[in-house]
Design a protein around this motif. Structure first.
Motif, PDB file in Angstrom:
ATOM      1  N   THR A   1       0.834  -1.200   0.000  1.00  0.00           N
ATOM      2  CA  THR A   1       0.000   0.000   0.000  1.00  0.00           C
ATOM      3  C   THR A   1       0.875   1.259   0.000  1.00  0.00           C
ATOM      4  O   THR A   1       1.835   1.338   0.751  1.00  0.00           O
ATOM      5  CB  THR A   1      -0.877   0.040   1.272  1.00  0.00           C
ATOM      6  N   HIS A   2       0.510   2.189  -0.816  1.00  0.00           N
ATOM      7  CA  HIS A   2       1.185   3.489  -0.797  1.00  0.00           C
ATOM      8  C   HIS A   2       0.943   4.143   0.559  1.00  0.00           C
ATOM      9  O   HIS A   2      -0.142   4.022   1.120  1.00  0.00           O
ATOM     10  CB  HIS A   2       0.632   4.352  -1.927  1.00  0.00           C
ATOM     11  N   HIS A   3       1.952   4.859   1.076  1.00  0.00           N
ATOM     12  CA  HIS A   3       1.779   5.390   2.441  1.00  0.00           C
ATOM     13  C   HIS A   3       0.626   6.378   2.539  1.00  0.00           C
ATOM     14  O   HIS A   3       0.079   6.592   3.611  1.00  0.00           O
ATOM     15  CB  HIS A   3       3.091   5.987   2.977  1.00  0.00           C
ATOM     16  N   CYS A   4       0.242   6.965   1.424  1.00  0.00           N
ATOM     17  CA  CYS A   4      -0.909   7.873   1.466  1.00  0.00           C
ATOM     18  C   CYS A   4      -2.212   7.133   1.745  1.00  0.00           C
ATOM     19  O   CYS A   4      -3.218   7.734   2.093  1.00  0.00           O
ATOM     20  CB  CYS A   4      -1.043   8.619   0.142  1.00  0.00           C
ATOM     21  N   ASN A   5      -2.158   5.820   1.573  1.00  0.00           N
ATOM     22  CA  ASN A   5      -3.364   5.035   1.845  1.00  0.00           C
ATOM     23  C   ASN A   5      -3.294   4.318   3.194  1.00  0.00           C
ATOM     24  O   ASN A   5      -4.126   3.482   3.483  1.00  0.00           O
ATOM     25  CB  ASN A   5      -3.584   4.009   0.717  1.00  0.00           C
ATOM     26  N   TRP A   6      -2.296   4.635   4.009  1.00  0.00           N
ATOM     27  CA  TRP A   6      -2.226   4.023   5.334  1.00  0.00           C
ATOM     28  C   TRP A   6      -3.323   4.601   6.234  1.00  0.00           C
ATOM     29  O   TRP A   6      -3.803   5.723   6.015  1.00  0.00           O
ATOM     30  CB  TRP A   6      -0.853   4.291   5.978  1.00  0.00           C
TER      31      TRP A   6
HETATM   32  C1  LIG Z   1      -5.046   4.467  -2.680  1.00  0.00           C
HETATM   33  O1  LIG Z   1      -5.929   3.416  -2.945  1.00  0.00           O
HETATM   34  C2  LIG Z   1      -6.806   3.668  -4.009  1.00  0.00           C
HETATM   35  C3  LIG Z   1      -7.737   2.486  -4.157  1.00  0.00           C
HETATM   36  O2  LIG Z   1      -7.768   1.766  -3.010  1.00  0.00           O
HETATM   37  C4  LIG Z   1      -6.053   3.893  -5.310  1.00  0.00           C
HETATM   38  O3  LIG Z   1      -6.949   4.230  -6.329  1.00  0.00           O
HETATM   39  C5  LIG Z   1      -5.085   5.046  -5.100  1.00  0.00           C
HETATM   40  O4  LIG Z   1      -4.298   5.199  -6.251  1.00  0.00           O
HETATM   41  C6  LIG Z   1      -4.194   4.782  -3.912  1.00  0.00           C
HETATM   42  N1  LIG Z   1      -3.414   5.973  -3.690  1.00  0.00           N
HETATM   43  C7  LIG Z   1      -2.099   5.938  -3.702  1.00  0.00           C
HETATM   44  C8  LIG Z   1      -1.418   7.250  -3.520  1.00  0.00           C
HETATM   45  O5  LIG Z   1      -1.468   4.913  -3.862  1.00  0.00           O
END
Ligand SMILES: *[C@@H]1O[C@H](CO)[C@@H](O)[C@H](O)[C@H]1NC(C)=O
Ligand SMILES: *[C@@H]1O[C@H](CO)[C@@H](O)[C@H](O)[C@H]1NC(C)=O
Ligand SMILES: *[C@@H]1O[C@H](CO)[C@@H](O)[C@H](O)[C@H]1NC(C)=O
Ligand SMILES: *[C@@H]1O[C@H](CO)[C@@H](O)[C@H](O)[C@H]1NC(C)=O
Ligand SMILES: *[C@@H]1O[C@H](CO)[C@@H](O)[C@H](O)[C@H]1NC(C)=O
Ligand SMILES: *[C@@H]1O[C@H](CO)[C@@H](O)[C@H](O)[C@H]1NC(C)=O
Ligand SMILES: *[C@@H]1O[C@H](CO)[C@@H](O)[C@H](O)[C@H]1NC(C)=O
Ligand SMILES: *[C@@H]1O[C@H](CO)[C@@H](O)[C@H](O)[C@H]1NC(C)=O
Ligand SMILES: *[C@@H]1O[C@H](CO)[C@@H](O)[C@H](O)[C@H]1NC(C)=O
Length: 898
Positions: free
Chosen positions: A58-63
């Protein structure tokens, strides 16, 4: 040459590209590092930050808790961290200040236990810091001034002590400053004039402040909310408050403020005010006259404090005012009459002052008015008819005043009216018929000069519980119907009533509530009635009859599909008609409808069954026993929908809910097949003369039942209501684990048939909450009430509906409510067979308290089943060892008078 040039150019491009990639990826990886290093110092006992991991994809922005925005570098960057209510502790590390764009940090509702994290002032972009409701301790350091970029600072609900340093005054960007509910002390410094952008200032609930209100607070022209309640503030309200023109919420309650309310404050600052609360102070003098009248204000008196524009004359009309609270002060003089007709006003509280004045007829314009409390003043005049036109009014309490004249006939027309107190006034005339206020709980008209009879229509108000008509000049009989109410208080002493007192009122109430009426007669009173011949069973005694509604016969042809096993058979009915039986088993039962029908006879029938039909016990060929319930009064619904409804119920798997193993139906009847529990019901157990179950087991039963209900209400999909909770529907296994049966039959029977069955019992069943009398709506609160009754049974060891010597039904809720009001009453409620063991005693009292809340007359006051489970569990944690052998001798009389 050209080649060299080309090479250099390419190299340049490559270098640039490489540099760029390196740059952006390093900014991202340094954000990850900053977050991981922040996480490393945190104790995360619930593993709430499990997504915070560099191994995760997971990208940290999605933590968890992180929000990012695209910033100047064109890559997303962390701007906000919200980690509230995650039970986090440990250290708040400054490493997050390595996040260059972090502007909002919310760590509220955790258990961080440390001083104010001053090092966060290194976070150069930080705008919001919320560390409310943690265990932050220590003083506010003078270096707090380092947080110069902050707009929102919330460290309320912590343990911060000491004085507020002058340096706080340099946080000139602050819009919200909340320091409420801490242990701050000393004198408030004169720094607030500097915080010109403040919109919210909260210093409430700091009981050691003992300061005056700094006059420079009055200069905060942008201030919307000023919360200074409960902080031991002294002195007068500064006249400078006239400058607070934007104020919407002013709370100065629960302080030691003295002096008058400044004339100008009330007239000019109320323009936008929604809530005005100066209650519980020592304020005195007349309240500024003309308040809310919208008159032109002479501001020249206060020009030293006020520097704003001269307001126009629409000001001061209080068009927004909803709550006005000035109770418990020493105000005198006329109550500001304009308040009575404000369009939005909901709450007016002025009790315990020395206000005079009248309530104008124009009160009818206050169409949102909900609650009025004026007790203990010197109001006079008549109760206006206009009050009866306010349909939102639910409380009107004006005791201890000088109101006179008749109570207007429309007085109780508000359909939500619950509490009426007009006691200790000089009202005369008759008590009007109170018919429309179906939610009236409490009616006190004591100590007036009312005449005439007690209106018998009172008996038709289903939740009326407290009636005090003492000290009037009422005549005539006590209406017979009143004994059908669940009265906890019925005081008619010192009137001129006569005739026979309805029996259950005599047996259920202290004699003092009837005294001073020489004309009353009945057993136990000074006069016995002349017709004391054999007593007739009266209206209060209801024989429960099962309404068996004849079943319509419709030849159904629907074809049932699905289920584990499906049988379809024909056999001859009594009347030689062909009856088609269909069975759906959710469990391999190896039994036919024929076996079922043959097995259903008097011998296998258990008792007289419930209101929805008889239950038979049947032996399966495998030797297993099952319970079969024959539903009566079911609607003719298609077998398809019938099957899907029963399937819904049969899918429930919870240890405190009896399993449905299958069902079998024809067009006329439905048999539900339940698992069989050998130990009988809770009711059977309570009825046994040797019932002496120890407290821990009773608590276990209560918790099990509560869990079962909470599961139906909240966890099961679709959400279900039990709708027939009572001790006879709580079966027990060998370990006293309770299981609910007879649940959600409304799904199977259909609402109309369900209700008509229930209604055949409702008027006499004490498990059914009083509001069912006026609203047939199925609610969770009805289940909670019924559960409360079961809990009362467990605590008291009494059955819910006990017939007394004269065949009247003594409803346990009524019985308990009366007892709790008298001295030593609680001791009389607890089951003395176990309560004398002192360690258990406290737990039982607490359980009683829970039961009382569950059986509250007002449905909204009942807790949810989830809350009940929690409360009961907390009782379980306390060890309470009942030693039945070592009981001290019983000192109280063993025969409780009912
Ligand atoms: C976060 O998650 C969403 C879907 O779950 C995805 O569309 C988005 O690109 C993600 N953001 C990052 C910065 O990775
Ligand atoms: C909350 O954290 C404390 C200490 O870290 C721990 O003892 C407690 O069990 C935690 N509570 C919950 C509900 O996780
Ligand atoms: C701080 O967080 C708590 C909990 O979420 C919230 O109730 C409160 O309103 C927040 N404070 C401010 C000033 O927003
Ligand atoms: C208030 O503001 C003035 C001017 O900005 C400044 O000189 C003064 O030090 C401030 N007072 C406090 C107590 O911070
Ligand atoms: C008000 O002041 C008195 C003494 O002056 C003190 O005893 C009392 O506790 C104070 N009350 C509050 C609410 O601060
Ligand atoms: C306003 O107040 C000033 C100063 O007290 C007084 O002289 C003046 O007469 C007042 N004006 C009105 C209209 O009341
Ligand atoms: C008074 O001020 C309000 C807004 O503050 C405005 O809506 C209203 O039109 C003004 N009335 C007059 C008469 O100027
Ligand atoms: C009535 O109010 C006064 C203060 O105005 C207070 O002292 C007194 O105790 C109150 N009486 C009752 C019965 O509450
Ligand atoms: C009410 O009764 C009292 C005493 O019983 C009597 O003095 C008074 O005159 C009566 N008042 C009325 C209005 O009947």
């Amino acid at each position: 040459m050209a080649t060299t040039k080309f090479c250099t150019y390419t190299l340049f491009l490559l270098t640039f590209a490489f540099f760029f990639i390196k740059l952006s990826s390093s900014s991202s990886s340094s954000e990850v590092d900053a977050l991981l290093s922040f996480k490393a110092s945190i104790e995360d006992s619930k593993n709430a930050l499990s997504t915070w991991s560099d191994t995760s994809s997971t990208h940290h922005c999605n933590w968890t808790g992180i929000s990012c925005s695209i910033t100047t570098t064109n890559s997303p960057s962390v701007t906000s961290i919200t980690l509230q209510s995650l039970n986090l502790s440990g250290d708040i590390s400054a490493s997050i200040c390595d996040l260059p764009s972090l502007s909002h940090l919310n760590l509220a509702d955790n258990i961080f236990n440390q001083p104010i994290p001053l090092h966060l002032s290194q976070c150069s972009s930080l705008v919001t810091l919320n560390i409310s409701n943690n265990l932050i301790w220590g003083t506010i350091p003078s270096q707090i001034s380092q947080f110069s970029s902050l707009k929102v600072l919330d460290f309320s609900r912590n343990k911060i002590e000491g004085i507020i340093p002058d340096t706080l005054g340099s946080l000139e960007n602050l819009q919200v400053l909340n320091m409420g509910s801490n242990l701050l002390s000393g004198t408030l410094p004169l720094i607030f004039g500097n915080l010109t952008k403040l919109e919210v200032l909260d210093l409430s609930m700091n009981p050691n402040l003992e300061s005056e209100i700094p006059h420079d607070v009055g200069q905060l022209k942008s201030l919307k909310q000023l919360m200074l309640q409960g902080s031991s503030l002294q002195g007068e309200i500064p006249p400078s408050f006239v400058g607070l023109l934007g104020l919407t919420h002013l709370d100065l309650s629960q302080n030691n403020l003295t002096g008058k309310v400044p004339q100008a404050l009330s007239s000019s600052s109320l323009k936008n005010l929604v809530s005005f609360d100066v209650s519980q102070n020592k304020l005195s003098g007349p309240f500024p006259s003309g308040v809310c009248k919208g008159s032109i204000i002479n501001l020249s008196l206060h020009t030293n404090a006020f520097t704003g524009l001269i307001p126009n004359n629409s000001i001061g009309e209080c068009k927004s005012l909803e709550r006005f609270q000035v109770q418990n002060n020493g105000f005198s003089g006329d109550f500001p009459s304009a308040l009575w007709s404000l369009p939005k006003v909901k709450l007016i509280r002025a009790e315990n002052n020395r206000f005079s004045g009248q309530i104008p007829e124009s009160v009818s314009e206050a169409s949102q008015l909900e609650q009025v409390q004026l007790d203990n003043n010197t109001f006079s005049g008549k109760i206006p008819q206009g009050l009866g036109l306010v349909k939102s009014l639910y409380r009107f309490s004006a005791s201890l005043n000088h109101f006179y004249g008749e109570i207007p006939p429309n007085f109780c027309d508000s359909p939500v009216m619950s509490i009426v107190n007009l006691s200790h006034n000089s009202l005369s005339g008759q008590i009007p018929e109170l018919k429309k206020c179906r939610k009236l709980v409490s009616l006190s008209l004591a100590d007036n000069s009312l005449t005439g009879e007690i209106p018998s229509s009172l008996a038709e108000l289903p939740v009326l519980t407290y009636i005090d008509l003492s000290d009037n000049n009422l005549t005539g009989p006590i209406p017979e119907g009143l004994q059908n109410l669940k009265l906890a208080l019925f005081n008619v002493s010192f009137n001129d009533l006569s005739g026979k007192v309805p029996y259950s009122l005599i047996s259920g109430l202290p004699a003092s509530f009837l005294e001073g009426n020489p004309g009353l007669c009945g057993p136990g009173l000074a006069n016995s009635c002349s017709d004391e011949a054999p007593r007739h069973k009266n209206g209060g005694i209801t024989t429960i009859t099962c309404a068996l509604i004849s079943l319509a016969f419709v030849a159904g042809t629907a074809i049932v599909a699905g289920g584990f096993v499906l049988y379809k058979r024909s056999c001859k009915g009594n009347n030689n008609e062909v009856v088609v039986w269909r069975s759906v088993f959710f469990y391999p039962l190896r039994i036919t409808e024929h076996d079922l029908l043959m097995g259903m006879n008097e011998k296998s029938s258990m008792g007289n069954g419930g209101i929805f039909g008889r239950v038979y016990v049947m032996n399966l060929p495998s030797g297993e026993l099952v319970a079969v319930k024959k539903l009566v009064n079911f609607r003719n619904q298609s077998s398809k929908s019938l099957k899907s409804e029963v399937k819904t119920l049969a899918k429930i798997r919870h240890k405190n809910i009896v399993k449905i193993l299958g069902f079998c139906h024809s067009d006329e009847s439905v048999f539900l097949i339940y698992e069989f529990l050998n130990e009988g019901s809770l009711r059977d157990l309570i009825l046994r003369p040797d019932f002496k179950l120890e407290w821990s087991v009773r608590l276990k039963i209560a918790i099990g039942v509560a869990q079962g209900l909470a599961y139906l209400h909240k966890d099961y999909s679709p959400r279900l209501l039990h709708r027939n909770v009572k001790s006879s529907n709580i079966l027990l296994d060998g370990n006293f684990e309770p299981k609910l049966t007879d649940f959600a039959l409304d799904r199977v029977l259909g609402e109309a048939a369900f209700q008509s069955s229930l209604d055949s019992e409702a008027p006499s069943s004490c498990y059914i909450a009083p509001e069912y009398g006026y609203s047939k709506k199925a609610t969770e609160q009805l289940d909670v009430y019924s559960f409360g009754v079961v809990l009362l049974e467990l605590v008291s060891g009494r059955q819910a509906e006990k017939a007394d010597s004269s065949d009247s039904i003594i409803d346990i809720v009524k019985w308990v409510r009366r007892k709790v009001n008298i001295a030593n009453g609680v001791q009389q409620i607890l089951d003395r067979r176990i309560s004398s063991s002192t360690t258990c005693h406290q737990e039982m009292v607490r359980a009683l308290d829970i039961a009382l809340r569950c059986t509250s007359v007002v449905p909204e006051k009942r807790p949810s089943m989830v809350e009940v489970v929690k409360s009961l569990h907390s009782l379980e944690l306390r060890t309470c060892i009942a030693d039945l052998q070592d009981q001290p001798p019983n000192e109280e009389p063993s025969n409780i008078p009912i």
